[in-house]
Scaffold this motif. Structure first.
Motif, PDB file in Angstrom:
ATOM      1  N   ALA A  28       0.842  -1.193   0.000  1.00  0.00           N
ATOM      2  CA  ALA A  28       0.000   0.000   0.000  1.00  0.00           C
ATOM      3  C   ALA A  28       0.878   1.243   0.000  1.00  0.00           C
ATOM      4  O   ALA A  28       2.040   1.227   0.430  1.00  0.00           O
ATOM      5  N   LYS A  29       0.321   2.354  -0.486  1.00  0.00           N
ATOM      6  CA  LYS A  29       1.067   3.614  -0.502  1.00  0.00           C
ATOM      7  C   LYS A  29       1.511   3.979   0.902  1.00  0.00           C
ATOM      8  O   LYS A  29       2.649   4.419   1.122  1.00  0.00           O
ATOM      9  N   TYR A  30       0.604   3.805   1.864  1.00  0.00           N
ATOM     10  CA  TYR A  30       0.916   4.049   3.274  1.00  0.00           C
ATOM     11  C   TYR A  30       0.770   2.712   3.999  1.00  0.00           C
ATOM     12  O   TYR A  30      -0.339   2.301   4.346  1.00  0.00           O
ATOM     13  N   ASN A  31       1.903   2.045   4.203  1.00  0.00           N
ATOM     14  CA  ASN A  31       1.892   0.662   4.676  1.00  0.00           C
ATOM     15  C   ASN A  31       2.201   0.613   6.167  1.00  0.00           C
ATOM     16  O   ASN A  31       3.346   0.753   6.590  1.00  0.00           O
ATOM     17  N   PHE A  32       1.156   0.405   6.980  1.00  0.00           N
ATOM     18  CA  PHE A  32       1.300   0.344   8.422  1.00  0.00           C
ATOM     19  C   PHE A  32       1.075  -1.073   8.956  1.00  0.00           C
ATOM     20  O   PHE A  32       0.721  -1.248  10.121  1.00  0.00           O
ATOM     21  N   ILE A  33       1.259  -2.076   8.113  1.00  0.00           N
ATOM     22  CA  ILE A  33       1.007  -3.454   8.539  1.00  0.00           C
ATOM     23  C   ILE A  33       2.308  -4.261   8.536  1.00  0.00           C
ATOM     24  O   ILE A  33       3.322  -3.857   7.976  1.00  0.00           O
ATOM     25  N   GLY A  34       2.220  -5.445   9.155  1.00  0.00           N
ATOM     26  CA  GLY A  34       3.351  -6.367   9.161  1.00  0.00           C
ATOM     27  C   GLY A  34       4.452  -5.922  10.100  1.00  0.00           C
ATOM     28  O   GLY A  34       4.404  -4.859  10.715  1.00  0.00           O
ATOM     29  N   GLY A  35       5.475  -6.753  10.181  1.00  0.00           N
ATOM     30  CA  GLY A  35       6.613  -6.470  11.039  1.00  0.00           C
ATOM     31  C   GLY A  35       7.808  -5.937  10.277  1.00  0.00           C
ATOM     32  O   GLY A  35       8.956  -6.203  10.642  1.00  0.00           O
ATOM     33  N   ASN A  36       7.545  -5.184   9.207  1.00  0.00           N
ATOM     34  CA  ASN A  36       8.643  -4.631   8.417  1.00  0.00           C
ATOM     35  C   ASN A  36       9.418  -3.594   9.221  1.00  0.00           C
ATOM     36  O   ASN A  36       8.864  -2.945  10.102  1.00  0.00           O
ATOM     37  N   ASN A  37      10.675  -3.422   8.860  1.00  0.00           N
ATOM     38  CA  ASN A  37      11.519  -2.511   9.627  1.00  0.00           C
ATOM     39  C   ASN A  37      11.930  -1.315   8.795  1.00  0.00           C
ATOM     40  O   ASN A  37      11.527  -1.163   7.641  1.00  0.00           O
ATOM     41  N   ASP A  38      12.770  -0.471   9.383  1.00  0.00           N
ATOM     42  CA  ASP A  38      13.229   0.772   8.757  1.00  0.00           C
ATOM     43  C   ASP A  38      14.296   0.444   7.715  1.00  0.00           C
ATOM     44  O   ASP A  38      15.399   0.010   8.053  1.00  0.00           O
TER      45      ASP A  38
END
Length: 415
Positions: A27-37
Motif C-alpha cells: 500500500a502507498k501508506y503501509n502500516f502493517i506487518g513487522g517490516n523494519n526501517d
C-alpha cells in the motif's frame, strides 16, 4: 491438454486454510506487518560480513548445516550464548539453541511437539496474529488472558488455571510476549514474572516465551527473561533477528533443553535453515550488534513520536493510546462506533494498510474498535500523510474523528 487446465480442486486435502490472494504490491501508506526501517538495515556491514565469512569459510557451503550439525551454524549459536547471557540473563550452552527459519518456524516446532487437536493453551488476549492463526488451524482452544499496562494479568491467569483445573483440563502451555508485547508494547516487571513462573509451576504448565521484540527497548533496560528466572526449567524461549537486523533474512532461534530440542529436530525436516544468512549474521553481529541496535532504536523512537504527533493532530482525543516501551507497533483504541475490520477495507481502497484489532485478539468484541499500526517501515512524511488519510477515511465511514487537524468540523465549515 492446455497448460493450466487440470483441476486440482477435487484432490485437495480437507481442512486447508482459505486460498491466498495474489500479491498486488505494498500500500502507498503501509502500516502493517513487522517490516523494519529500510534506512537502518546495516547494508554496508552485511556486505563486508558476507565477503569476510565467504572468503574464510565459503567452502563449508558444500555441506548441509555447514558441518556445524543440525542445530545450526556454530558461530551464530556461540554469539547467541553471549548475547542471551548479557541481555536477558539466560545461561545456556550452544547445544541448547536451535536456529530456525524465522520465529514462525520456531512457533511451528514448539506447537508440533506439544499440541494436538482439542488441546487447550493460555495466551494473552491481545497477541501475535501468527500465533492465533496457527492454533486455530491445529484445532487448539486458545483461552485469552486480559492484559494491563504491565502485560499479562496474573490474577486473571490464576483464575483461568483454576477454572480449567476444575474441569480436569491441563493447558499445554502459557504463551506470552513479556518483553515489548505485540501489539501493546508493554514490558512485564520482574515481580510479575516471578508470580507468573510460580503459577505455572504450581499448575504444572510450561511457559512459551516469545522474546522477538526484546532488543527494541528505548532505554535499553529490560528484566531478565522468564527462561533465566525459572528454577525448574519449564520455559521454552524463542527469539529472532528479524526486528534487530532485517526481517527478510528469516533467522530465529529456540532456547530449550536437549530433551525437547531433540524432539523438535525430528520435525525440522528442511535440512537446515538458510546457511548464508546464518554465516553473515554471525560475522556481522559478533562485531557490530551492540553498536547497531541503539542506533536502530533511536530511529524507531523518532518515527514513533512522529506517529503519535500525527494521531494527536488528526484524531485528537478520538485515538486513545499508550506510549509503548519499545518495538515497532502502536496499539490504538478508537471510539466504539468504529469497526476496524470495516475501516481496514475502506482505508486500503484509499491506499492505507492497517491491522484491524480483532485479528490480534481472542476477544473479538473487545478489539472491534482497536487497531495496530507499524511505524517502522514508512518514512516520517509517509506516516504524517498516511495518518491524515486514515483520519479522512474514518471520518467519512464512521463520523469520527469530529475534527480535522485540530479544527472542529463546525469551525471548518464556517471558515
Amino acid at each position: 491438454m492446455t497448460l493450466g487446465s487440470f483441476d486440482f480442486m477435487p484432490l485437495l486435502r480437507p481442512g486447508l486454510p482459505p486460498a491466498a490472494g495474489k500479491w498486488t504490491g505494498l500500500a502507498k501508506y503501509n502500516f502493517i506487518g513487522g517490516n523494519n526501517d529500510a534506512e537502518r538495515v546495516p547494508v554496508e556491514g552485511l556486505v563486508a560480513a558476507a565477503t569476510a565469512v565467504l572468503e574464510r569459510e565459503g567452502a563449508s557451503l558444500a555441506n548441509y548445516g555447514l558441518a556445524s550439525g543440525p542445530l545450526g551454524y556454530s558461530a551464530l549459536r556461540e554469539f547467541l550464548v553471549a548475547k542471551l547471557k548479557r541481555d536477558a540473563g539466560i545461561s545456556c550452552s550452544k547445544d541448547e539453541i536451535l536456529i530456525t527459519s524465522g520465529s514462525l518456524q520456531a512457533i511451528d516446532l514448539v506447537n508440533g511437539v506439544l499440541l494436538a487437536p482439542g488441546d487447550t493453551v493460555l495466551i494473552e488476549q491481545e497477541t501475535y496474529q501468527g500465533a492465533l492463526t496457527r492454533l486455530a488451524r491445529l484445532g487448539v482452544k486458545a483461552v485469552g488472558i486480559p492484559l494491563d499496562r504491565e502485560g499479562l494479568r496474573v490474577d486473571a491467569l490464576s483464575a483461568a488455571l483454576d477454572e480449567l483445573k476444575s474441569r480436569n483440563i491441563r493447558p499445554k502451555y502459557i504463551y506470552t510476549i513479556p518483553t515489548v508485547q505485540n501489539p501493546t508494547g508493554t514490558i512485564m516487571g520482574e515481580q510479575r514474572r516471578l508470580a507468573l513462573l510460580g503459577l505455572a509451576q504450581s499448575h504444572g504448565v510450561p511457559i512459551f516465551e516469545d522474546d522477538c521484540y526484546a532488543d527494541l527497548i528505548w532505554d535499553g533496560r529490560r528484566p531478565p527473561a522468564l527462561h533465566a528466572m525459572s528454577r525448574h526449567g519449564g520455559v521454552i524461549h524463542i527469539g529472532s533477528f528479524s526486528k534487530s537486523i532485517a526481517p527478510a533474512l528469516r533467522v530465529g532461534y529456540i532456547v530449550a533443553g536437549w530433551d525437547i530440542l531433540a524432539r523438535m529436530l525430528a520435525l525440522k525436516t528442511d535440512a537446515g535453515s538458510g546457511a548464508l544468512e546464518q554465516m553473515v549474521l554471525a560475522e556481522f553481529c559478533t562485531a557490530h550488534f551492540t553498536a547497531h541496535v541503539p542506533r536502530l532504536n533511536r530511529a524507531l523512537r523518532a518515527k514513533l513520536e512522529t506517529m503519535m504527533e500525527a494521531l494527536a493532530e488528526q484524531f485528537g482525543t478520538a485515538a486513545e493510546l499508550d506510549d509503548p516501551a519499545g518495538g515497532i507497533f502502536l496499539w490504538i483504541k478508537l471510539p466504539d462506533a468504529v469497526d476496524t475490520l470495516k475501516l481496514a477495507q475502506a482505508a486500503f481502497t484509499a491506499g492505507v494498510a492497517i491491522n484491524p484489532g480483532p485479528e490480534w485478539s481472542t476477544h473479538k468484541a473487545y478489539a472491534k474498535s482497536r487497531l495496530r499500526l507499524c511505524f517502522a517501515s514508512p518514512t516520517q512524511e509517509e506516516i504524517r500523510q498516511g495518518v491524515a488519510t486514515l483520519a479522512d477515511v474514518c471520518r467519512r465511514e464512521f463520523g469520527v474523528p469530529s475534527r480535522i487537524a485540530n479544527v472542529e468540523r463546525g469551525s471548518a465549515r464556517a471558515g
